[in-house]
Write a protein that holds these residues in place. Structure first.
Motif, PDB file in Angstrom:
ATOM      1  N   TYR A  13       0.998  -1.034  -0.009  1.00 61.09           N
ATOM      2  CA  TYR A  13      -0.146   0.142  -0.135  1.00 61.09           C
ATOM      3  C   TYR A  13       0.888   1.189   0.060  1.00 61.09           C
ATOM      4  O   TYR A  13       1.577   1.415   0.939  1.00 61.09           O
ATOM      5  N   ALA A  14       1.012   2.052  -0.865  1.00 59.21           N
ATOM      6  CA  ALA A  14       1.568   3.337  -1.062  1.00 59.21           C
ATOM      7  C   ALA A  14       0.833   4.298  -0.337  1.00 59.21           C
ATOM      8  O   ALA A  14      -0.198   4.800  -0.553  1.00 59.21           O
ATOM      9  N   LEU A  15       1.215   4.677   1.007  1.00 62.75           N
ATOM     10  CA  LEU A  15       0.695   5.822   1.626  1.00 62.75           C
ATOM     11  C   LEU A  15       1.511   7.093   1.781  1.00 62.75           C
ATOM     12  O   LEU A  15       2.704   6.797   1.663  1.00 62.75           O
ATOM     13  N   TRP A  16       0.839   8.021   1.995  1.00 62.10           N
ATOM     14  CA  TRP A  16       1.665   9.443   2.080  1.00 62.10           C
ATOM     15  C   TRP A  16       0.716  10.405   2.861  1.00 62.10           C
ATOM     16  O   TRP A  16      -0.358  10.187   3.228  1.00 62.10           O
ATOM     17  N   ASN A  47     -12.984   1.015  14.990  1.00 64.29           N
ATOM     18  CA  ASN A  47     -11.912   1.463  15.970  1.00 64.29           C
ATOM     19  C   ASN A  47     -11.443   2.674  16.103  1.00 64.29           C
ATOM     20  O   ASN A  47     -10.995   2.936  17.278  1.00 64.29           O
ATOM     21  N   GLY A  48     -11.511   3.419  15.147  1.00 68.63           N
ATOM     22  CA  GLY A  48     -11.124   4.752  15.005  1.00 68.63           C
ATOM     23  C   GLY A  48     -10.781   5.162  13.589  1.00 68.63           C
ATOM     24  O   GLY A  48     -11.285   4.361  12.492  1.00 68.63           O
ATOM     25  N   ILE A  49     -10.385   6.330  13.064  1.00 71.78           N
ATOM     26  CA  ILE A  49     -10.163   6.704  11.775  1.00 71.78           C
ATOM     27  C   ILE A  49      -9.266   5.893  11.078  1.00 71.78           C
ATOM     28  O   ILE A  49      -8.253   5.704  11.619  1.00 71.78           O
ATOM     29  N   GLY A  50      -9.856   5.341  10.132  1.00 70.43           N
ATOM     30  CA  GLY A  50      -8.886   4.522   9.396  1.00 70.43           C
ATOM     31  C   GLY A  50      -8.885   3.113   9.815  1.00 70.43           C
ATOM     32  O   GLY A  50      -8.363   2.258   9.197  1.00 70.43           O
ATOM     33  N   GLY A  51      -9.643   2.738  10.982  1.00 69.09           N
ATOM     34  CA  GLY A  51      -9.732   1.440  11.291  1.00 69.09           C
ATOM     35  C   GLY A  51     -10.933   0.564  11.529  1.00 69.09           C
ATOM     36  O   GLY A  51     -11.714   0.621  12.390  1.00 69.09           O
ATOM     37  N   TYR A  52     -11.269   0.110  10.252  1.00 70.95           N
ATOM     38  CA  TYR A  52     -12.568  -0.371   9.912  1.00 70.95           C
ATOM     39  C   TYR A  52     -12.768  -1.962   9.714  1.00 70.95           C
ATOM     40  O   TYR A  52     -11.839  -2.255   9.001  1.00 70.95           O
ATOM     41  N   LYS A  53     -13.529  -2.706  10.392  1.00 66.84           N
ATOM     42  CA  LYS A  53     -13.592  -4.244  10.304  1.00 66.84           C
ATOM     43  C   LYS A  53     -14.957  -4.434   9.995  1.00 66.84           C
ATOM     44  O   LYS A  53     -15.788  -4.032  10.492  1.00 66.84           O
ATOM     45  N   VAL A  54     -14.895  -4.893   8.556  1.00 63.84           N
ATOM     46  CA  VAL A  54     -16.364  -5.267   8.274  1.00 63.84           C
ATOM     47  C   VAL A  54     -16.792  -6.572   9.070  1.00 63.84           C
ATOM     48  O   VAL A  54     -16.150  -7.616   8.670  1.00 63.84           O
ATOM     49  N   ILE A  55     -17.798  -6.597   9.689  1.00 63.20           N
ATOM     50  CA  ILE A  55     -18.251  -7.890  10.532  1.00 63.20           C
ATOM     51  C   ILE A  55     -19.402  -8.509   9.825  1.00 63.20           C
ATOM     52  O   ILE A  55     -19.670  -9.633  10.485  1.00 63.20           O
ATOM     53  N   CYS A  61      -6.646  15.532  10.938  1.00 67.82           N
ATOM     54  CA  CYS A  61      -6.656  15.863  12.195  1.00 67.82           C
ATOM     55  C   CYS A  61      -5.912  14.669  13.012  1.00 67.82           C
ATOM     56  O   CYS A  61      -5.237  15.042  14.017  1.00 67.82           O
ATOM     57  N   VAL A  62      -6.122  13.425  12.358  1.00 67.04           N
ATOM     58  CA  VAL A  62      -5.383  12.340  13.304  1.00 67.04           C
ATOM     59  C   VAL A  62      -4.113  12.252  12.665  1.00 67.04           C
ATOM     60  O   VAL A  62      -3.442  11.208  12.920  1.00 67.04           O
ATOM     61  N   LYS A  63      -3.645  12.861  11.653  1.00 63.53           N
ATOM     62  CA  LYS A  63      -2.428  12.615  10.918  1.00 63.53           C
ATOM     63  C   LYS A  63      -2.257  11.332  10.243  1.00 63.53           C
ATOM     64  O   LYS A  63      -1.254  10.611  10.298  1.00 63.53           O
ATOM     65  N   ALA A  64      -3.455  10.996   9.715  1.00 59.23           N
ATOM     66  CA  ALA A  64      -3.669   9.521   8.984  1.00 59.23           C
ATOM     67  C   ALA A  64      -2.915   9.877   7.589  1.00 59.23           C
ATOM     68  O   ALA A  64      -2.916  10.852   7.195  1.00 59.23           O
ATOM     69  N   CYS A  65      -2.529   8.740   7.134  1.00 62.80           N
ATOM     70  CA  CYS A  65      -2.091   8.635   5.771  1.00 62.80           C
ATOM     71  C   CYS A  65      -2.987   8.640   4.704  1.00 62.80           C
ATOM     72  O   CYS A  65      -4.392   8.235   4.990  1.00 62.80           O
ATOM     73  N   PHE A  66      -2.800   8.930   3.554  1.00 61.81           N
ATOM     74  CA  PHE A  66      -3.669   8.747   2.344  1.00 61.81           C
ATOM     75  C   PHE A  66      -3.146   7.944   1.337  1.00 61.81           C
ATOM     76  O   PHE A  66      -2.014   7.672   1.175  1.00 61.81           O
ATOM     77  N   GLU A  67      -4.115   6.855   0.909  1.00 63.04           N
ATOM     78  CA  GLU A  67      -3.459   6.016   0.114  1.00 63.04           C
ATOM     79  C   GLU A  67      -3.348   6.511  -1.384  1.00 63.04           C
ATOM     80  O   GLU A  67      -4.136   7.353  -1.800  1.00 63.04           O
TER      81      GLU A  67
END
Lengths: 364, 215
Positions: free
Chosen positions: A12-15, A173-181, A342-348
């Motif tokens: 995954y190329a993230l930036w 679980n948080g921004i970017g933390g998604y689990k499809v159940i 805001c949470v300094k997440a990466c973008f794919e």
């Protein structure tokens, strides 16, 4: 403009974009049959921000004559209106183009041709203004939409994402933390409404038409199945329900107005019961007492009321987006981009668009 | 209206860009044949600007290979130019993608440009040295079979046997042909009519729209 690019082990190329603290994000949504542009302004340190302008052009009337969305027609229509829409939103916001710090764009999932219009426009805009493009997952936009003008529930929470193209339960679980159940094995709930509406001779899109008729109908007249409720999992299946509607209507002597109303109420009750019970089961299974509902079907009043009542009985709090942010819009795309900043997440680094972009594949 | 003008065409399977500056110098860039997507087009645009040592704000006009051609390619190009032009507000000049192909032949003779449009149809335009002799149209291949034979040019193989016709080879690169077309038509075009965004010329309805017509 500088970009930090990291390549993770799973390719995954993230930036991460280097932006200031106070940002103006222009967002574009064109994944299906709504063309939308919005501008969100906020402070990424405090997380405080607001939507300052938005505009949506719906293609519902264009596609109604086909009985559903035609991808080629949708793509042409997006291109026809998008430049004007963007100009209008900029004028409404009283901003100059050099005030825009980033362009967020829905990069998937969705219709390939439709996504490409928004993505190509965004990339051209970003190129000429030397600003970054922030590719946003359409479903992440829906998931976070209740936070626009309101507050997101505390993490973790369960999200029921339900629309014409998707029906899924997600542990957030948080921004970017998604689990499809849990997810549909065939038709989406909205698709079931659309197809049932067609059987009843109602126009496209079916969901609002079913809801209108259902108000005056008897939801107990037709005994429709509640698919997958007895299964020990969180998946859905709505194609059988649509078939049951078809057979029930076929067996009627006359499909009069009363029968239409009763069938609409019966379909709404069946879909609503399945969605609500599975959502509460997901909360129980994951031991989480916060539930959020998003997507076009989340605008259905019967579903919202039923969910509030049943969740209340179990002490589960429910977050509902404003009905205007249930359907596709660009405000949710801008807001999702802002939340990631805001949470300094990466973008794919999405190469153009990804029509089958997996939500579970997103990273922080 | 004046130069420099930057032009983009994504109607065929290889995107190309040309830039003509105020001195008449031409700078070009062409993508390798294959996938049409914005990731291949963006570097081309940056490349010609760099070659010409110009910035976006130096440009005076944009031009677009408006079609007919690949629907997706046409939309990528039109959407990208519209995005670029959001802040520039330059006039965008629509060029026939078939006229660009005709210009690639470098022939003095009249030439039909015939591009397969699938479903038994063909995009056809008749040109001579940049001049349009018969406007672009979507015809049936069977109509072409009934026409008097002549010269034709095409990017793809025709869908019918055209042995009796004279196929003219494409002598120059598409980006160069686009710059020649711009220079040939410059004085003959009303540049005050251009708008800041333009739509592709599809010349074909979507299949769903065709189906509705037959109901």
């Amino acid at each position: 403009m500088f970009f930090m690019i990291r390549v993770y082990s799973r390719c995954y190329a993230l930036w991460k974009p280097s932006l200031g603290v106070f940002v103006n994000i222009l967002a574009i949504e064109s994944s299906c049959d709504e063309t939308a542009v919005a501008i969100y302004q906020g402070d990424v340190h405090t997380g405080q921000g607001s939507l300052i302008a938005e505009s949506i052009a719906s293609q519902i009337d264009t596609h109604a004559r086909f009985g559903g969305v035609v991808p080629e027609v949708a793509s042409r229509e997006h291109l026809r209106v998008l430049p004007m829409l963007a100009d209008d939103v900029m004028a409404d916001a009283s901003l100059a183009w050099n005030d825009i710090d980033a362009v967020a764009v829905t990069s998937g999932p969705g219709l390939m041709g439709a996504l490409l219009v928004g993505s190509s426009y965004a990339r051209g805009l970003a190129l000429a203004n030397n600003i970054p493009v922030l590719p946003i997952h359409h479903m992440e936009g829906h998931l976070l939409a209740p936070g626009i003008g309101g507050e997101l529930p505390a993490f973790p929470f369960i999200a029921l994402l339900v629309s014409g193209g998707h029906t899924m339960l997600i542990r957030v679980n948080g921004i970017g933390g998604y689990k499809v159940i849990g997810q549909t094995l065939d038709d989406a709930a909205g698709e079931c409404f659309d197809k049932s509406a067609r059987v009843l001779g109602l126009p496209y899109p079916g969901g609002p038409e079913i809801a209108k008729l259902a108000v005056h109908g008897d939801c107990k007249r037709f005994k429709l199945p509640r698919p997958m409720l007895q299964k020990d999992n969180l998946n859905f299946s709505f194609s059988g329900l649509k078939t049951a509607v078809m057979y029930a209507v076929r067996d009627l002597d006359v499909l009069d107005d009363v029968s239409r109303q009763d069938m609409a109420a019966s379909v709404e009750a069946a879909v609503g019961e399945v969605l609500v019970k599975k959502s509460l089961k997901a909360c129980e299974q994951e031991d989480i007492s916060r539930l959020l509902i998003a997507g076009g079907v989340a605008a259905n009043k019967y579903l919202r009321d039923l969910l509030n009542v049943e969740a209340g009985k179990k002490g589960i709090s429910v977050s509902l987006p404003s009905p205007s942010y249930c359907t596709d819009n660009a405000a949710m795309i801008a807001y999702a981009a802002f939340q990631r900043l805001c949470v300094k997440a990466c973008f794919e680094h999405v190469k153009d668009v990804n029509p089958r972009w997996s939500l579970s594949g997103l990273r922080l | 209206m004046s130069y420099p003008i930057l032009s983009l065409d994504v109607a065929t399977n290889a995107a190309c860009v040309c830039l003509v500056n105020a001195e008449g110098q031409v700078f070009t860039a062409t993508a390798a044949s294959g996938k049409q997507h914005s990731d291949t087009v963006l570097p081309l645009l940056q490349d010609v600007l760099k070659q010409a040592d110009l910035t976006w704000t130096d440009l005076k006009m944009l031009a677009l290979g408006q079609g007919p051609g690949s629907f997706t390619g046409l939309r990528i190009a039109a959407a990208m130019l519209a995005g670029i032009n959001a802040s520039l507000h330059l006039p965008i000049w629509g060029l026939s993608s078939l006229a660009i192909t005709a210009m690639q032949t470098q022939s003095d003779k009249p030439v039909w440009v015939l591009e397969d449009a699938r479903a038994g149809e063909v995009f056809a335009g008749y040109y001579q040295q940049g001049e349009c002799l018969q406007g672009d149209a979507c015809k049936c291949w069977s109509e072409i079979q009934e026409m008097p034979v002549g010269n034709f040019a095409a990017q793809q193989e025709p869908a019918i046997n055209m042995e009796d016709w004279q196929r003219l080879p494409l002598q120059i690169e598409r980006a160069n042909a686009m710059s020649l077309l711009i220079q040939t038509l410059w004085d003959k075009t009303d540049h005050t009519a251009h708008t800041p965004w333009i739509q592709p010329v599809y010349l074909q309805l979507s299949q769903a729209e065709k189906n509705l017509q037959y109901v």
